[in-house]
Design a protein around this motif. Structure first.
Motif, mmCIF file in Angstrom:
data_model
loop_
_atom_site.group_PDB
_atom_site.id
_atom_site.type_symbol
_atom_site.label_atom_id
_atom_site.label_comp_id
_atom_site.label_asym_id
_atom_site.label_seq_id
_atom_site.Cartn_x
_atom_site.Cartn_y
_atom_site.Cartn_z
ATOM 1 N N THR A 1 0.840 -1.197 0.000
ATOM 2 C CA THR A 1 0.000 0.000 0.000
ATOM 3 C C THR A 1 0.876 1.248 0.000
ATOM 4 O O THR A 1 0.598 2.210 -0.728
ATOM 5 C CB THR A 1 -0.944 -0.004 1.226
ATOM 6 N N ALA A 2 1.945 1.236 0.781
ATOM 7 C CA ALA A 2 2.868 2.382 0.826
ATOM 8 C C ALA A 2 3.537 2.596 -0.528
ATOM 9 O O ALA A 2 3.692 3.739 -0.982
ATOM 10 C CB ALA A 2 3.927 2.169 1.906
ATOM 11 N N PHE A 3 3.923 1.515 -1.195
ATOM 12 C CA PHE A 3 4.542 1.609 -2.515
ATOM 13 C C PHE A 3 3.588 2.283 -3.506
ATOM 14 O O PHE A 3 3.974 3.206 -4.231
ATOM 15 C CB PHE A 3 4.930 0.206 -3.000
ATOM 16 N N VAL A 4 2.331 1.845 -3.508
ATOM 17 C CA VAL A 4 1.326 2.434 -4.398
ATOM 18 C C VAL A 4 1.070 3.881 -4.003
ATOM 19 O O VAL A 4 0.993 4.779 -4.850
ATOM 20 C CB VAL A 4 0.014 1.616 -4.356
ATOM 21 N N LEU A 5 0.951 4.120 -2.711
ATOM 22 C CA LEU A 5 0.626 5.456 -2.217
ATOM 23 C C LEU A 5 1.728 6.470 -2.539
ATOM 24 O O LEU A 5 1.431 7.642 -2.766
ATOM 25 C CB LEU A 5 0.360 5.411 -0.717
ATOM 26 N N LYS A 6 2.972 6.032 -2.599
ATOM 27 C CA LYS A 6 4.065 6.954 -2.948
ATOM 28 C C LYS A 6 3.805 7.606 -4.295
ATOM 29 O O LYS A 6 4.001 8.810 -4.454
ATOM 30 C CB LYS A 6 5.408 6.228 -2.973
ATOM 31 N N ILE B 1 -5.287 6.529 0.799
ATOM 32 C CA ILE B 1 -5.003 5.240 1.445
ATOM 33 C C ILE B 1 -6.007 4.192 0.966
ATOM 34 O O ILE B 1 -5.634 3.061 0.631
ATOM 35 C CB ILE B 1 -5.038 5.351 2.980
ATOM 36 N N SER B 2 -7.265 4.560 0.919
ATOM 37 C CA SER B 2 -8.304 3.635 0.482
ATOM 38 C C SER B 2 -8.048 3.151 -0.941
ATOM 39 O O SER B 2 -8.118 1.951 -1.232
ATOM 40 C CB SER B 2 -9.674 4.319 0.579
ATOM 41 N N LEU B 3 -7.724 4.065 -1.824
ATOM 42 C CA LEU B 3 -7.425 3.707 -3.206
ATOM 43 C C LEU B 3 -6.169 2.833 -3.283
ATOM 44 O O LEU B 3 -6.154 1.795 -3.951
ATOM 45 C CB LEU B 3 -7.249 4.974 -4.049
ATOM 46 N N ALA B 4 -5.125 3.236 -2.591
ATOM 47 C CA ALA B 4 -3.870 2.480 -2.601
ATOM 48 C C ALA B 4 -4.075 1.068 -2.029
ATOM 49 O O ALA B 4 -3.488 0.101 -2.522
ATOM 50 C CB ALA B 4 -2.789 3.225 -1.824
ATOM 51 N N THR B 5 -4.905 0.952 -1.001
ATOM 52 C CA THR B 5 -5.210 -0.344 -0.406
ATOM 53 C C THR B 5 -5.864 -1.264 -1.423
ATOM 54 O O THR B 5 -5.510 -2.437 -1.531
ATOM 55 C CB THR B 5 -6.145 -0.163 0.815
#
Length: 167
Positions: A40-45, A155-159
């Motif tokens: 999730t952090a990777f996507v959120l970056k 966060i919701s989208l990245a999750t």
């Protein structure tokens, strides 16, 4: 981000010391949460580069890592939580239904526990409400909390993207 990962390490330490019969299952579950948080952090970056409220963007990666820390707390505190959560995933119930079922069965949902964990550490207080509402970010928007809405929504989208890549 290191402090966020350290919280999961502390919870695994607690599980190692205080849970005998379900220690391995709980630790495996927490490992999966860490993997999901990292994805999730990777996507959120990538997504956070578009965030307008830079004061919260600096917390975005930690928020992504921590968004499901409440699940780890519930796995440690409640003997049946891991099996309960897995059954919800297998049955593919809607997120809102899963949260309601979690709250009905355990008295609180993982978002509430995550909020309490973040509130307990001054460095994570700025993101605590985003963690609380990472499954319902529009609550924050309706209250005029634009920066937190943006963070919780991202966060919701990245999750969702991370879950697609994890399964």
């Amino acid at each position: 981000i290191y402090a966020a990962g350290l919280l999961f390490d502390i919870l695994q330490f607690v599980a190692e010391r205080h849970i005998k019969e379900r220690k391995q299952t709980t630790n495996d579950y927490i490992d999966r949460l860490v993997t999901h948080g990292d994805l999730t952090a990777f996507v959120l970056k990538s997504l956070s580069k578009k965030m307008k409220h830079l004061d919260l963007a600096i917390h975005a990666v930690a928020a992504a890592v921590l968004h499901d820390i409440g699940r780890a707390v519930m796995a440690i505190c409640s003997a049946g939580y891991v099996d309960f959560d897995r059954s919800l995933v297998r049955s593919k119930v809607a997120r809102s239904v899963a949260l309601l079922a979690e709250e009905k069965r355990f008295g609180m949902n993982h978002c509430m526990f995550g909020f309490l964990v973040c509130e307990s550490f001054p460095m994570f207080r700025p993101i605590a409400r985003a963690i609380l509402h990472h499954h319902d970010p529009y609550v924050l928007k309706s209250r005029g909390e634009t920066a937190l809405f943006e963070l919780a929504g991202t966060i919701s989208l990245a999750t969702n993207i991370a879950k697609t890549n994890l399964n």
